[in-house]
Scaffold this active site. Structure first.
Site, PDB file in Angstrom:
ATOM      1  N   LYS A 245      -8.076   4.853 -15.513  1.00 42.70           N
ATOM      2  CA  LYS A 245      -8.159   5.497 -16.835  1.00 42.70           C
ATOM      3  C   LYS A 245      -9.455   6.286 -17.006  1.00 42.70           C
ATOM      4  O   LYS A 245      -9.479   7.304 -17.666  1.00 42.70           O
ATOM      5  CB  LYS A 245      -8.086   4.430 -17.933  1.00 42.70           C
ATOM      6  CG  LYS A 245      -6.692   3.890 -18.130  1.00 42.70           C
ATOM      7  CD  LYS A 245      -6.548   3.261 -19.514  1.00 42.70           C
ATOM      8  CE  LYS A 245      -5.287   2.434 -19.611  1.00 42.70           C
ATOM      9  NZ  LYS A 245      -5.505   1.032 -19.227  1.00 42.70           N
ATOM     10  N   ARG A 246     -10.514   5.770 -16.396  1.00 43.21           N
ATOM     11  CA  ARG A 246     -11.805   6.454 -16.483  1.00 43.21           C
ATOM     12  C   ARG A 246     -11.715   7.928 -16.084  1.00 43.21           C
ATOM     13  O   ARG A 246     -12.489   8.754 -16.520  1.00 43.21           O
ATOM     14  CB  ARG A 246     -12.794   5.800 -15.513  1.00 43.21           C
ATOM     15  CG  ARG A 246     -13.659   4.741 -16.095  1.00 43.21           C
ATOM     16  CD  ARG A 246     -14.576   4.164 -15.020  1.00 43.21           C
ATOM     17  NE  ARG A 246     -13.874   3.780 -13.796  1.00 43.21           N
ATOM     18  CZ  ARG A 246     -14.118   4.300 -12.602  1.00 43.21           C
ATOM     19  NH1 ARG A 246     -15.024   5.217 -12.442  1.00 43.21           N
ATOM     20  NH2 ARG A 246     -13.438   3.867 -11.541  1.00 43.21           N
TER      21      ARG A 246
END
Ligand code: GLU
Length: 486
Positions: A245-246
């Site tokens: 997700k980063r």
């Protein structure tokens, strides 16, 4: 060949899943094989119908079609149980009545004693329950888990990507195949389903490598042919860490929403961990099917670079024909809430605009943004564009634009006439054409970069073009009075 994609509907279709689906699909299409879609929905707490829809929708958008399915894993529950019980009957599995707490206590004691037998602890504890007692307790309805009795030896396979791999069986726990509540575990269900569907090649992400020896042991114990296995390299973010997700968007539908074309996405995904070996980068579906093979799948992680995806998308947009371009741009505008009632352009002008913006856009979301100054009223002027294009010489610019307006007002509204009148004006004033075009561009579009100036004039049409020039002249003159020069 019979291949499958077996996503768990616990989230949306992400880039890694889509890549796995694509590689299986390419292998099936290249080899005349079958491609089976199986939804692994046995985790009832985490599986959601909307995720099933998102996965099916994502695959359809990508143009990845399947020959069988979607098969739902939960529908095979009775067969999973039968297979597990067959292993019990054959002496290849055993009942484990130990509660979680008792097991944890025994494990802590074994670790503290340093006896190193943790991998076989369940087996040792089960051995303390004599067979007749085990049968009696099971019959009385006491819950138990079924554990696979891992045989001695080494489990080896020739991975289609990684080559020879082997695991020492002594390192593999007697893993649970059927839980106390009667539900199968992942490894048992997958083997039961793949065997049932006569899958010949299991191609999946390399996070599954440690499951493979367990699954091979289950095939052997069930007396079923062991399929070939290939494990695809993991996908990394631009920083070299596992894609997460980063790194921003990973869901395939986020790229759809950003105006990425399915063909470009497929081309991009195909190059995540594979290359044709010829340096070619733009490959059609047919080209991919023709060239794809697991031999050219890389072993090391593949970097997901969104810049490359959008570059590639730009290449696909530049190759689109007029009708598709127009339709895709209208769809992108509609996604932004700009329906046809808010588009001030006729069909021809819209088509000209789409053709002019195509080569300048890396996505349809970007194209829709670039189209804003043409389809509706002009908002403001980009201050930087105004500073550079107008305000170096306000008086001169206002006077020049007024002359441009007069000249254009008398010209025929087609490319050649517009061009010759503007070039003549520049020549009369002894300046380069750019000195006329650039201030005019800012007046017409509000920004400093746009398609060719004659395209812009033709897209906007006579009335709107002249009105915009008029408005720019007033704006510049007003600015001259109110804003200090400089
Ligand atoms: N359902 C598993 C997953 O989504 C894949 C199982 C498999 O490919 O064997 O990770």
């Amino acid at each position: 060949m019979r291949l499958r994609f077996a996503p768990s509907p616990t989230g949306y279709l992400h880039v890694g899943g889509a890549r796995t689906a694509l590689f299986n699909w390419l292998l099936a299409r290249a080899g005349g094989g079958d491609f089976v879609l199986r939804i692994e929905d046995t985790d009832r707490d985490r599986s959601r119908p909307e995720h099933v829809d998102a996965i099916l929708g994502g695959l359809s958008w990508l143009g990845i079609d399947w020959d069988e399915g979607p098969v739902f894993q939960a529908d095979g529950l009775a067969r999973h149980r039968r297979d597990a019980l067959r292993l019990l009957d054959a002496g290849r599995a055993y009942r484990d009545f130990t509660t979680r707490q008792d097991f944890a206590r025994a494990r802590d004691a074994a670790v503290a004693a340093g006896t190193g037998t943790v991998a076989r602890l369940s087996r040792e504890m089960a051995a303390q329950v004599p067979a007749d007692e085990s049968d009696r307790r099971a019959e009385a309805g006491e819950p138990f888990a079924l554990r696979f009795l891992v045989p001695p030896g080494t489990t080896r396979w020739r991975d289609l990507v990684h080559g020879r791999l082997s695991f020492e069986n002594a390192e593999i726990d007697d893993f649970v195949i059927l839980r106390g509540d009667g539900t199968p575990t992942y490894n048992l269900a997958v083997v039961s389903d793949d065997a049932h569907a006569s899958i010949t090649h299991v191609v999946r992400g390399d996070d599954h490598i440690s499951n493979t020896p367990k699954q091979i042991l289950l095939y052997e114990a069930l007396g079923r042919p062991v399929p070939a296995f290939g494990h695809l390299p993991m996908i990394l973010g631009p920083d070299g860490k596992r894609l997460s997700k980063r790194h921003g968007a990973r869901a395939v539908d986020a790229f759809e929403a950003q105006g990425v074309l399915p063909d470009a996405m497929v081309n991009f995904l195909a190059l995540l961990g594979w290359s044709p070996g010829t340096g070619e980068e733009i490959l059609s579906r047919a080209g991919l099917v023709e060239r794809f093979s697991l031999e050219r799948v890389l072993r090391k992680g593949a970097v997901f670079d969104p810049d490359k995806l959008f570059w590639m998308n730009g290449q696909y947009i530049a190759r689109m024909d007029g009708d598709r371009l127009v339709a895709a741009l209208r769809a992108a505008l509609a996604r932004d809430g700009v329906g046809s009632d808010r588009i001030a352009l006729g069909e021809d002008a819209f088509r000209r605009m789409a053709a002019a913006l195509g080569p300048r856009s890396r996505s349809f979301a970007e194209m829709a943004r670039l189209a804003r100054p043409y389809i509706g009223p002009l908002g403001g002027y980009d201050p930087k564009a105004a500073r550079k294009g107008w305000y170096r010489d306000r008086v001169g610019t206002a006077e020049l634009l007024a002359a441009v307006r007069d000249r254009l007002a008398g010209a025929g509204w087609e490319a050649e006439a517009l061009e010759s009148s503007l070039r003549a004006l520049a020549a009369e004033r002894g300046v380069g054409a750019g000195k006329v075009f650039q201030p005019l561009r800012v007046a017409l579009t509000g920004v400093s970069a746009s398609p060719g100036i004659f395209d812009v004039l033709l897209i906007l049409g006579r009335k709107r073009s002249l009105a915009r020039i008029e408005r720019a002249v007033s704006h510049i003159e007003a600015g001259e009075r109110s804003t200090p020069a400089g």
